[in-house]
Design an enzyme around this catalytic site. Structure first.
Site: not given
Ligand code: UN1
Length: 528
Positions: A257, A291
């Site tokens: 990821e 992310c």
């Molecule tokens: C991440 O930033 O690695 O959808 C995960 C989202 C959160 C998870 C982010 N539920 O922004």
């Protein structure tokens, strides 16, 4: 949560025992460097190896534990996390600087994941499949992979590990987890709640330390030593490519990821008030350190100027500061110095690219602070909310993940150009569109290159039972969460059970020839 969990020197958790290392590192509150949150051992290569061997020894017993019993333990872990939600959230906010509201959401995501997978222990369905023979049965089973290495980032120190640990455990794998060095105390507290839930010793082992040249890299090396059957990683695209290459040469499928440069399109018919709020949250929530954070805000020409004006007015009202002292801030400090420097460097790229800096002045200091800043900025690394206009695809700030509070405004003309621009990055994690036009929303859904999309909502905020993951530079197509993650911690085992008491040859001893064909096809001419 007992206070011993959060103070003093911590240990690795290997085979259910505390293990120390010669070297150590500190975890400090990024809002107040004088606040020492925990001291952690720096795992050696031998300790990482030992943790893998312990996980291997625990595997035989864990994989044969009935799945509903494993599910019950996951349920117990979920209840333990639920009981400790508030102290765990406070610890997380203190250790890595997200707001308490967001920290509670992070923990909630782990609780939701436990609830989901508790009952998955009573499903883990395989199939029964008709055989082409009489007195023969075919069936499929999900089997665990073995020992899984897990490496996670510090921006979601509970939710993202839980997406990996919980399904991996439920399906019968054993684990060596290397949590982020940015939030080790939170990880330690979480691991203790997993233990409390009833995991047998050695099923979940935790080793602490850094990434490159340290525990993280050692854990990846375990693939080459055949001590791991899989690795699951959340982090940067560059590191993900490296891990993917090592996993590939060992013929294992990693879960990767990775980064994102997530687009949000605002069309000419959008509800602009709603879109401004959504863009503000997507770009600056968690100080842009998700992310799924918004990177490129793509504005349809007829509303571009008015949207920009309203957006910049909203940006000027953002409250920033130590979330431990002020509970109304939108965001706190950078999680670590590395993220701060990477974000700061983008000011040079933006200028070199010829983009216009419409808002933002680098690091917030006592002398250089936006009006919404609260407290003492010199006690941590805080960034101005930053907005670039006149950005075009191809510019480095358009193409590169920045992982900090910054957003690019790009003007386009119509839905087709909007989608083409959105797709012109090497990432494909999340995406969003604001429009009332159902056909435009449909066109976006059909053509956007992303693993996740929102219509009239933020690029962030995936729910815990939907498939999470990206395409292109954002990952290798694996998905976390929901039923989809099961495929990444199990392999399919096909079994055929011959009950006839004789050798029946598939494809050859079938009854096909004895059946009357429903129609006749002219035979092919004999080539001789
Ligand atoms: C991440 O930033 O690695 O959808 C995960 C989202 C959160 C998870 C982010 N539920 O922004």
């Amino acid at each position: 949560m007992d206070s011993a969990m959060t103070t003093g020197m911590h240990h690795h958790l290997i085979a259910g025992k505390d293990v120390a290392s010669p070297a150590s590192f500190e975890s400090r509150n990024p809002s107040r460097q004088d606040d020492l949150v925990g001291v952690f051992p720096e795992a050696t290569l031998d300790q990482v190896r030992l943790a893998c061997d312990v996980a291997r020894s625990a595997y035989a017993g864990w994989r044969t534990t009935p799945a509903p019993i494993r599910g019950q333990i996951i349920g117990q872990i979920g209840r333990a996390i639920e009981r400790e939600q508030e102290p765990l959230s406070r610890l997380m906010s203190r250790e890595m600087g997200k707001t308490l509201k967001e920290a509670r959401g992070d923990v909630q995501e782990a609780i939701d994941t436990c609830h989901f997978f508790q009952s998955e222990g009573r499903r883990l369905y395989g199939q029964t499949v008709p055989s082409e023979m009489r007195n023969k049965e075919l069936m499929t089973y999900r089997r665990p992979l073995g020992v899984v290495g897990v490496i996670t980032a510090g921006n979601f120190p509970v939710a993202v590990p839980s997406w990996k640990l919980i399904p991996a455990l439920l399906t019968g794998n054993t684990i060596v987890w290397k949590p982020s060095e940015d939030a080790p105390t939170t990880a330690y507290a979480l691991a203790r709640l997993f233990e409390e839930g009833g995991l047998p010793d050695g099923v979940l082992n935790v080793v602490f330390g850094g990434g490159a040249g340290a525990a993280g890299e050692f854990l990846v090396e375990m693939l080459d030593e055949h001590r791991l059957d899989k690795i699951a990683f959340t982090g940067s695209t560059a590191v993900g490519r490296h891990i993917g290459a090592i996993a590939g040469r060992n013929l294992t499928h990693p879960t990767l990821e990775l980064g994102g440069k997530n687009p949000m399109i605002v069309m000419r018919d959008a509800d602009l008030d709603n879109a401004v709020v959504g863009a503000l949250w997507a770009a600056f929530g968690t100080a842009g350190q998700r992310c799924t954070s918004l990177g490129n805000l793509i504005l349809d020409e007829p509303i571009a100027a008015v949207f920009q004006e309203r957006f910049l007015a909203a940006v000027a009202t953002i409250k920033i500061g130590d979330p431990g002292r002020f509970d109304d801030v939108l965001y706190g400090p950078f999680i670590n110095e590395r993220f701060y420097h990477a974000w700061h460097a983008h000011y040079d790229w933006g200028r070199a690219d010829g983009a216009t800096l419409a808002y933002g002045r680098g690091r917030i200091t006592a002398e250089n602070r936006p009006t919404g800043y609260r407290g003492d900025p010199n006690s941590g690394l805080y960034g101005w909310p930053t907005v670039w206009t006149n950005v075009r695809p191809g510019m480095r700030i358009f193409q590169t993940e920045t992982f900090g509070p910054t957003v690019n405004l790009v003007t386009v003309d119509g839905i087709d150009e909007a989608i083409a621009v959105a797709n012109s990055v090497d990432y494909g994690l999340s995406s969003a569109i604001y429009t009332q036009n159902r056909l435009w929303a449909f066109t976006f859904k059909e053509n956007i290159q992303a693993g996740m999309s929102s219509i009239n909502n933020s690029t962030t905020g995936a729910e815990a039972h939907m498939p999470f993951g990206g395409i292109k530079g954002s990952g290798n197509g694996t998905r976390e969460s929901g039923i989809w993650v099961l495929d990444h911690y199990t392999y399919w085992h096909g079994v055929n059970d011959e009950l006839s008491g004789k050798l029946q040859l598939a494809q050859m001893d079938t009854e096909y020839g004895q059946m009357r064909a429903p129609y006749r096809v002219a035979p092919l001419a004999d080539p001789r």
